[in-house]
Design a protein around this motif. Structure first.
Motif, PDB file in Angstrom:
ATOM      1  N   MET A   1       0.833  -1.331  -0.023  1.00 50.48           N
ATOM      2  CA  MET A   1      -0.085   0.031  -0.062  1.00 50.48           C
ATOM      3  C   MET A   1       1.041   1.233  -0.291  1.00 50.48           C
ATOM      4  O   MET A   1       1.854   1.481   0.870  1.00 50.48           O
ATOM      5  N   SER A   2       0.639   2.179  -0.876  1.00 50.16           N
ATOM      6  CA  SER A   2       1.344   3.326  -1.113  1.00 50.16           C
ATOM      7  C   SER A   2       1.121   4.273   0.045  1.00 50.16           C
ATOM      8  O   SER A   2       0.026   4.577   0.487  1.00 50.16           O
ATOM      9  N   GLU A   3       2.157   5.128   0.632  1.00 46.86           N
ATOM     10  CA  GLU A   3       1.699   6.018   1.868  1.00 46.86           C
ATOM     11  C   GLU A   3       1.140   7.240   1.390  1.00 46.86           C
ATOM     12  O   GLU A   3       1.204   7.849   0.157  1.00 46.86           O
ATOM     13  N   THR A   4       0.536   7.697   2.194  1.00 46.18           N
ATOM     14  CA  THR A   4      -0.162   9.204   1.739  1.00 46.18           C
ATOM     15  C   THR A   4       0.733  10.309   2.031  1.00 46.18           C
ATOM     16  O   THR A   4       1.226  10.224   2.967  1.00 46.18           O
ATOM     17  N   LEU A   5       0.803  11.029   0.912  1.00 49.98           N
ATOM     18  CA  LEU A   5       1.711  12.408   1.059  1.00 49.98           C
ATOM     19  C   LEU A   5       0.951  13.586   1.382  1.00 49.98           C
ATOM     20  O   LEU A   5      -0.302  13.568   1.272  1.00 49.98           O
ATOM     21  N   VAL A   6       1.653  14.495   2.158  1.00 50.45           N
ATOM     22  CA  VAL A   6       1.119  15.631   2.490  1.00 50.45           C
ATOM     23  C   VAL A   6       1.731  16.882   1.681  1.00 50.45           C
ATOM     24  O   VAL A   6       2.834  16.942   1.844  1.00 50.45           O
ATOM     25  N   TYR A   7       1.059  17.727   1.007  1.00 49.86           N
ATOM     26  CA  TYR A   7       1.467  18.871   0.553  1.00 49.86           C
ATOM     27  C   TYR A   7       0.976  20.166   0.819  1.00 49.86           C
ATOM     28  O   TYR A   7      -0.388  19.990   1.497  1.00 49.86           O
ATOM     29  N   GLN A   8       1.757  21.125   0.937  1.00 48.75           N
ATOM     30  CA  GLN A   8       1.148  22.279   1.670  1.00 48.75           C
ATOM     31  C   GLN A   8       1.426  23.438   0.500  1.00 48.75           C
ATOM     32  O   GLN A   8       2.517  23.601  -0.206  1.00 48.75           O
ATOM     33  N   LYS A   9       0.640  24.740   0.716  1.00 54.43           N
ATOM     34  CA  LYS A   9       0.940  25.798   0.021  1.00 54.43           C
ATOM     35  C   LYS A   9       0.310  27.002   0.774  1.00 54.43           C
ATOM     36  O   LYS A   9      -0.792  26.722   1.464  1.00 54.43           O
ATOM     37  N   SER A  10       0.975  28.074   0.699  1.00 59.11           N
ATOM     38  CA  SER A  10       0.291  29.378   1.275  1.00 59.11           C
ATOM     39  C   SER A  10      -0.435  30.143   0.070  1.00 59.11           C
ATOM     40  O   SER A  10       0.479  30.240  -1.014  1.00 59.11           O
ATOM     41  N   LEU A  11      -1.337  30.726   0.050  1.00 53.41           N
ATOM     42  CA  LEU A  11      -2.121  31.466  -1.164  1.00 53.41           C
ATOM     43  C   LEU A  11      -2.498  32.758  -0.414  1.00 53.41           C
ATOM     44  O   LEU A  11      -3.163  33.145   0.439  1.00 53.41           O
ATOM     45  N   LYS A  12      -1.740  33.748  -1.064  1.00 52.84           N
ATOM     46  CA  LYS A  12      -2.304  35.433  -0.875  1.00 52.84           C
ATOM     47  C   LYS A  12      -3.472  35.532  -1.511  1.00 52.84           C
ATOM     48  O   LYS A  12      -3.441  35.540  -2.679  1.00 52.84           O
ATOM     49  N   VAL A  13      -4.623  36.091  -0.997  1.00 48.59           N
ATOM     50  CA  VAL A  13      -5.717  36.543  -1.643  1.00 48.59           C
ATOM     51  C   VAL A  13      -6.052  37.838  -1.182  1.00 48.59           C
ATOM     52  O   VAL A  13      -6.182  38.291   0.108  1.00 48.59           O
ATOM     53  N   VAL A  14      -6.401  38.681  -2.345  1.00 48.62           N
ATOM     54  CA  VAL A  14      -6.668  40.145  -1.932  1.00 48.62           C
ATOM     55  C   VAL A  14      -8.073  40.496  -2.443  1.00 48.62           C
ATOM     56  O   VAL A  14      -8.353  40.034  -3.366  1.00 48.62           O
ATOM     57  N   LEU A  15      -8.816  41.087  -1.434  1.00 52.65           N
ATOM     58  CA  LEU A  15     -10.415  41.394  -2.036  1.00 52.65           C
ATOM     59  C   LEU A  15     -10.049  42.956  -2.367  1.00 52.65           C
ATOM     60  O   LEU A  15      -9.664  43.778  -1.527  1.00 52.65           O
ATOM     61  N   LEU A  16     -10.715  42.902  -3.721  1.00 50.41           N
ATOM     62  CA  LEU A  16     -10.884  44.627  -4.071  1.00 50.41           C
ATOM     63  C   LEU A  16     -12.290  44.766  -4.409  1.00 50.41           C
ATOM     64  O   LEU A  16     -13.119  43.887  -4.864  1.00 50.41           O
ATOM     65  N   GLY A  17     -12.469  46.165  -4.591  1.00 49.26           N
ATOM     66  CA  GLY A  17     -13.847  46.467  -4.966  1.00 49.26           C
ATOM     67  C   GLY A  17     -14.185  47.885  -4.294  1.00 49.26           C
ATOM     68  O   GLY A  17     -13.450  48.217  -2.939  1.00 49.26           O
ATOM     69  N   GLU A  18     -15.323  48.469  -4.559  1.00 49.81           N
ATOM     70  CA  GLU A  18     -15.655  49.838  -3.907  1.00 49.81           C
ATOM     71  C   GLU A  18     -16.185  49.516  -2.658  1.00 49.81           C
ATOM     72  O   GLU A  18     -16.699  48.372  -2.045  1.00 49.81           O
TER      73      GLU A  18
END
Length: 206
Positions: A1-18
């Motif tokens: 059985m293959s082992e479960t891998l864990v991947y990670q990432k940070s995501l910068k989200v900017v909200l724009l609008g009036e």
């Protein structure tokens, strides 16, 4: 059985609008699950939220770093400082006030002006129409024709479309943008699992 891998990432989200289109209400609804009437944002507010989901048997963990910018004209000069290293720009308009849609396009133009060509290509721009709770059934049916472009319909007040908005953003990240973390699967208490939509906890550094 293959082992479960864990991947990670940070995501910068900017909200724009009036101002008053509901950017802060969207962030509050997503981060706390509640609707609150917010005062006008001064400068920008910052919230983080951890999400995870399963793809092809592996675990993908995403830390969303959300910047809610001020839409008022007097703070407009401050906004470009938040464009740097942006991964996703959520550009919000008010479906009950389509003038805000034309202003949303001005925010997109400004974003494209301030980022370099390479950066422009990597930013995912998502157009969001908020305040769907104010639309009648007839208005809902004609809204796509009146807007004449693709957008995500949400309501911060009712919660309509909010989870789906961020779910779509997170699951749209290509696998090759993640970093391998480990082969041991650990789920902190503050992680939101997108596979079963169980919201546990969020952190706010506003």
């Amino acid at each position: 059985m293959s082992e479960t891998l864990v991947y990670q990432k940070s995501l910068k989200v900017v909200l724009l609008g009036e101002s008053a289109v509901g950017k802060s209400a969207i962030v509050t609804r997503f981060s706390t699950g509640k609707y609150l009437r917010n005062n006008a944002t001064i400068g920008a507010a910052y919230v983080t939220k951890d999400l995870e989901y399963i793809r092809d048997g592996d675990v993908y963990q995403v830390r969303l770093e959300i910047w809610d910018t001020a839409g008022q004209e007097r703070y407009r000069s401050l906004t470009p400082m938040y464009y740097r290293n942006t991964d996703v720009a959520i550009v919000v308009f008010d479906v009950s006030n389509l003038r805000s849609l034309s202003m949303a396009h001005k925010w997109i133009d400004e974003l494209n002006t301030y980022v370099e060509n390479k950066g422009r290509e990597r930013i995912n721009i998502v157009l969001v129409g908020n305040k769907m709770d104010l639309c009648s059934d007839e208005e809902r049916s004609t809204l796509p024709q009146r807007v004449e472009e693709q957008f995500q319909a949400v309501s911060a007040k009712s919660g309509e479309g909010i989870e789906e908005l961020f779910d779509h953003i997170v699951k749209g990240i290509p696998s090759d943008q993640f970093t391998l973390k480990s082969a041991a699967v650990e789920q902190p208490d503050n992680v939101v699992n997108l596979n079963n939509k169980s919201v546990l906890q969020s952190t706010c550094n506003c």
